[in-house]
Design an enzyme around this catalytic site. Structure first.
Site, PDB file in Angstrom:
ATOM      1  CG  ASN A 155      31.658   5.533  84.984  1.00  0.00           C
ATOM      2  OD1 ASN A 155      31.823   4.382  84.617  1.00  0.00           O
ATOM      3  ND2 ASN A 155      30.481   6.133  84.957  1.00  0.00           N
ATOM      4  CB  ILE A 156      34.585   5.128  90.776  1.00  0.00           C
ATOM      5  CG1 ILE A 156      35.433   4.071  90.059  1.00  0.00           C
ATOM      6  CG2 ILE A 156      34.222   4.674  92.198  1.00  0.00           C
ATOM      7  CD1 ILE A 156      36.831   3.886  90.619  1.00  0.00           C
ATOM      8  CD  GLU A 157      27.826   7.368  88.522  1.00  0.00           C
ATOM      9  OE1 GLU A 157      26.807   6.899  89.074  1.00  0.00           O
ATOM     10  OE2 GLU A 157      27.835   7.804  87.358  1.00  0.00           O
ATOM     11  CB  CYS A 184      35.919  10.557  84.208  1.00  0.00           C
ATOM     12  SG  CYS A 184      34.721  11.873  84.205  1.00  0.00           S
ATOM     13  CD  GLU A 229      37.118   9.446  79.938  1.00  0.00           C
ATOM     14  OE1 GLU A 229      36.608   9.072  81.019  1.00  0.00           O
ATOM     15  OE2 GLU A 229      36.504  10.122  79.114  1.00  0.00           O
ATOM     16  CB  CYS A 287      34.024  15.258  80.972  1.00  0.00           C
ATOM     17  SG  CYS A 287      35.290  15.078  82.236  1.00  0.00           S
ATOM     18  CB  CYS A 307      38.722  13.298  80.993  1.00  0.00           C
ATOM     19  SG  CYS A 307      37.943  12.412  82.352  1.00  0.00           S
TER      20      CYS A 307
END
Ligand code: THU
Length: 135
Positions: A47-49, A58, A60, A89, A92
């Site tokens: 995951n990359i915020e 996300c 996935e 989620c 995804c």
């Protein structure tokens, strides 16, 4: 092709190692994923915020998008590892459903313990799939 227990565990362990590269300074909820194609190739994702909180990506979907951008569209299984065995989620699930409802989803926790094993179809019943657009 059905994955062996060892192949499933390898997919989980790879997601767990990859998880260390998650960029999640806002949620502190690191997620790692590994997606195996029908031909046995594996693509990983984390995951990359970012500072604009509503726009993370996300793990996935990072794995899925990496695979699709390399020309892959047929998937066998995807592993998702979080600290507490959280499940994919809705976004995804929809992303995975696009490429097949039979893809196996392996959900594991930080110890790499497989907690749940479901198909995309089970995770997203009555999915809206590409055929629905054939009018
Ligand atoms: N996250 C995932 O990477 N996969 C999911 O299926 C659920 C949520 C991430 C997004 C965000 O960076 C963090 O987990 C908390 O929601």
């Amino acid at each position: 092709m059905t994955l062996t227990a060892q192949e499933k565990q390898e997919l989980i362990d790879l997601a767990n190692t990859t998880r260390q590269r998650a960029y999640a300074p806002y949620s502190n909820y690191a997620v790692g994923s590994a997606l195996r194609t029908k031909t046995g190739h594996i693509f990983t994702g984390v995951n990359i915020e970012n500072a604009a909180y509503p726009h993370p990506m996300c793990a996935e979907r990072v794995a899925l998008f990496q695979a699709v951008s390399e020309g892959e569209k047929e998937f066998e299984a995807i592993s998702v590892v979080t600290e507490n065995g959280g499940s994919p989620c809705g976004g995804c699930r929809q992303g995975l459903a696009e490429f097949g409802l039979d893809t196996l989803v392996l959900i594991a926790n930080r110890e790499g313990k497989l907690l749940k094993e479901l198909t995309v179809k089970e995770l997203l019943p009555e999915a809206f799939t590409p055929e629905k657009l054939d009018r």
